[in-house]
Design a protein around this motif. Structure first.
Motif, PDB file in Angstrom:
ATOM      1  N   GLU A 217       0.872  -1.167   0.000  1.00 26.44           N
ATOM      2  CA  GLU A 217       0.000   0.000   0.000  1.00 26.44           C
ATOM      3  C   GLU A 217       0.912   1.221   0.000  1.00 26.44           C
ATOM      4  O   GLU A 217       1.984   1.190   0.592  1.00 26.44           O
ATOM      5  CB  GLU A 217      -0.892   0.025   1.240  1.00 26.44           C
ATOM      6  CG  GLU A 217      -1.798  -1.190   1.378  1.00 26.44           C
ATOM      7  CD  GLU A 217      -2.527  -1.214   2.717  1.00 26.44           C
ATOM      8  OE1 GLU A 217      -2.416  -0.221   3.468  1.00 26.44           O
ATOM      9  OE2 GLU A 217      -3.183  -2.235   3.009  1.00 26.44           O
ATOM     10  N   TRP A 218       0.471   2.278  -0.659  1.00 26.35           N
ATOM     11  CA  TRP A 218       1.324   3.459  -0.661  1.00 26.35           C
ATOM     12  C   TRP A 218       0.491   4.729  -0.645  1.00 26.35           C
ATOM     13  O   TRP A 218      -0.683   4.729  -0.994  1.00 26.35           O
ATOM     14  CB  TRP A 218       2.285   3.448  -1.847  1.00 26.35           C
ATOM     15  CG  TRP A 218       1.667   3.638  -3.193  1.00 26.35           C
ATOM     16  CD1 TRP A 218       0.933   2.726  -3.907  1.00 26.35           C
ATOM     17  CD2 TRP A 218       1.738   4.809  -4.003  1.00 26.35           C
ATOM     18  NE1 TRP A 218       0.556   3.257  -5.109  1.00 26.35           N
ATOM     19  CE2 TRP A 218       1.028   4.535  -5.203  1.00 26.35           C
ATOM     20  CE3 TRP A 218       2.344   6.053  -3.852  1.00 26.35           C
ATOM     21  CZ2 TRP A 218       0.903   5.454  -6.229  1.00 26.35           C
ATOM     22  CZ3 TRP A 218       2.221   6.983  -4.876  1.00 26.35           C
ATOM     23  CH2 TRP A 218       1.517   6.677  -6.052  1.00 26.35           C
ATOM     24  N   GLU A 219       1.111   5.797  -0.189  1.00 24.86           N
ATOM     25  CA  GLU A 219       0.389   7.036   0.026  1.00 24.86           C
ATOM     26  C   GLU A 219       1.268   8.230  -0.294  1.00 24.86           C
ATOM     27  O   GLU A 219       2.476   8.203  -0.084  1.00 24.86           O
ATOM     28  CB  GLU A 219      -0.063   7.105   1.489  1.00 24.86           C
ATOM     29  CG  GLU A 219      -0.897   8.318   1.842  1.00 24.86           C
ATOM     30  CD  GLU A 219      -1.393   8.248   3.272  1.00 24.86           C
ATOM     31  OE1 GLU A 219      -1.075   9.178   4.041  1.00 24.86           O
ATOM     32  OE2 GLU A 219      -2.061   7.265   3.623  1.00 24.86           O
ATOM     33  N   VAL A 220       0.645   9.252  -0.823  1.00 25.57           N
ATOM     34  CA  VAL A 220       1.326  10.504  -1.134  1.00 25.57           C
ATOM     35  C   VAL A 220       1.039  11.513  -0.035  1.00 25.57           C
ATOM     36  O   VAL A 220      -0.097  11.670   0.394  1.00 25.57           O
ATOM     37  CB  VAL A 220       0.827  11.070  -2.485  1.00 25.57           C
ATOM     38  CG1 VAL A 220       1.386  12.465  -2.721  1.00 25.57           C
ATOM     39  CG2 VAL A 220       1.211  10.141  -3.627  1.00 25.57           C
ATOM     40  N   ARG A 221       2.056  12.184   0.454  1.00 23.87           N
ATOM     41  CA  ARG A 221       1.890  13.290   1.387  1.00 23.87           C
ATOM     42  C   ARG A 221       2.281  14.579   0.681  1.00 23.87           C
ATOM     43  O   ARG A 221       3.258  14.600  -0.068  1.00 23.87           O
ATOM     44  CB  ARG A 221       2.744  13.095   2.646  1.00 23.87           C
ATOM     45  CG  ARG A 221       2.461  11.786   3.389  1.00 23.87           C
ATOM     46  CD  ARG A 221       1.010  11.633   3.784  1.00 23.87           C
ATOM     47  NE  ARG A 221       0.507  12.689   4.640  1.00 23.87           N
ATOM     48  CZ  ARG A 221       0.621  12.711   5.969  1.00 23.87           C
ATOM     49  NH1 ARG A 221       1.239  11.715   6.592  1.00 23.87           N
ATOM     50  NH2 ARG A 221       0.127  13.709   6.678  1.00 23.87           N
ATOM     51  N   LYS A 222       1.528  15.641   0.941  1.00 21.21           N
ATOM     52  CA  LYS A 222       1.772  16.901   0.249  1.00 21.21           C
ATOM     53  C   LYS A 222       2.090  18.023   1.230  1.00 21.21           C
ATOM     54  O   LYS A 222       1.663  18.014   2.384  1.00 21.21           O
ATOM     55  CB  LYS A 222       0.551  17.289  -0.587  1.00 21.21           C
ATOM     56  CG  LYS A 222       0.294  16.371  -1.768  1.00 21.21           C
ATOM     57  CD  LYS A 222      -0.850  16.877  -2.619  1.00 21.21           C
ATOM     58  CE  LYS A 222      -1.051  16.008  -3.854  1.00 21.21           C
ATOM     59  NZ  LYS A 222      -2.160  16.518  -4.707  1.00 21.21           N
ATOM     60  N   ARG A 223       2.864  18.962   0.737  1.00 20.72           N
ATOM     61  CA  ARG A 223       3.098  20.221   1.432  1.00 20.72           C
ATOM     62  C   ARG A 223       2.526  21.307   0.534  1.00 20.72           C
ATOM     63  O   ARG A 223       3.107  21.643  -0.481  1.00 20.72           O
ATOM     64  CB  ARG A 223       4.585  20.435   1.688  1.00 20.72           C
ATOM     65  CG  ARG A 223       4.890  21.660   2.546  1.00 20.72           C
ATOM     66  CD  ARG A 223       6.371  21.774   2.853  1.00 20.72           C
ATOM     67  NE  ARG A 223       6.830  20.657   3.674  1.00 20.72           N
ATOM     68  CZ  ARG A 223       7.666  19.727   3.269  1.00 20.72           C
ATOM     69  NH1 ARG A 223       8.151  19.777   2.031  1.00 20.72           N
ATOM     70  NH2 ARG A 223       8.042  18.751   4.071  1.00 20.72           N
ATOM     71  N   GLY A 224       1.342  21.794   0.925  1.00 22.01           N
ATOM     72  CA  GLY A 224       0.616  22.660   0.010  1.00 22.01           C
ATOM     73  C   GLY A 224       0.076  21.830  -1.138  1.00 22.01           C
ATOM     74  O   GLY A 224      -0.562  20.803  -0.928  1.00 22.01           O
TER      75      GLY A 224
END
Length: 261
Positions: A217-224
């Motif tokens: 499983e994988w996930e994207v984290r964002k800054r703005g």
């Protein structure tokens, strides 16, 4: 040089281990799939001394399940490229941060009639391949033997670095810049995350799922609005079946939060 021969356990190196320093695992390796196959087979054959390693076309064919004509051709073609390949990673001397860059091999010979190559790892890189007592990545060559993408192989190594030694599960958290460096993302992939996702991440996950039995499983984290981190949760499939969950949300818990921070 016959085209196809029966696979022989005598020449199959896939049950041998590849052991490399974590520095190499996270480095930019500048290798295509054939070059990666040759060098990792060489590491699997290391005998404790940085002398010449002999890799035959028969060993290559049996380990990577290709016909003999392909094995001869790929070993021959590599002589023109492996001497130019290098790896690089970030170093810190306590005061300054820099980049270490070194070549993989310091010599590569091809013997056409006999059907084998000989090569020697560079003196600079050899200490990161032998007698490693800590901070190393270890996996069996057979885990990567069926892979057809260099991106899949690189992700496999990063999973093996971070997995729990008891149950094979783990978490891999990387800044997007670290991931770009490790997979040597092109400028177009760096500029367009959807392209990176479509051409690199998702195909690599699919291949590892289907060919080496991972649950990912994988996930994207964002800054703005910009992607800042990638987080992968993985384990080996105890059933040995297929599993493909694209960009599945990772359940929130303290371990997840710690991995991201």
């Amino acid at each position: 040089m016959g085209d196809i021969v029966k696979k022989s356990k005598e020449y199959d190196l896939s049950n041998r281990n590849v052991v490399i320093s974590n520095y190499i695992t996270r480095s930019a390796q500048t290798l295509n799939l054939v070059e990666k196959r040759i060098l990792m087979a060489g590491i699997a054959k290391l005998g404790g001394v940085n002398g010449e390693i002999k890799l035959t076309a028969q060993e290559y064919a049996d380990t990577y399940d290709v016909d003999m004509s392909t094995a001869y051709r790929e070993l021959k073609n590599a002589v023109n490229s492996l001497m130019k390949r290098y790896l690089s990673w970030q170093v810190n001397d306590g005061k300054h941060i820099g980049t270490l860059t070194c070549v993989w091999v310091q010599g590569y010979k091809y013997f056409k009639e006999e059907g084998y190559v000989k090569f020697k790892f560079s003196e600079y890189v050899f200490p990161f391949l032998f007698e490693l007592e800590r901070e190393f990545t270890k996996y069996q060559l057979q885990q990567a033997a069926a892979l057809r993408s260099i991106y899949s192989w690189r992700l496999l190594e990063m999973f093996e670095q971070m997995k729990d030694k008891t149950d094979g599960s783990g978490w891999l958290s990387m800044s997007i810049e670290e991931f770009w460096h490790a997979v040597e993302a092109t400028e177009s992939y760096r500029a367009n995350f959807q392209l990176l996702r479509k051409r690199v991440i998702e195909p690599a996950i699919k291949e590892l799922t289907e060919k080496d039995g991972w649950l990912i499983e994988w996930e994207v984290r964002k800054r703005g609005r910009k992607v800042s981190n990638l987080l992968f949760k993985f384990e080996r499939n105890p059933q040995g079946g297929l599993f493909n969950q694209e960009t599945a949300p990772i359940p929130r818990n303290n371990k997840t939060q710690n991995a991201l921070e």
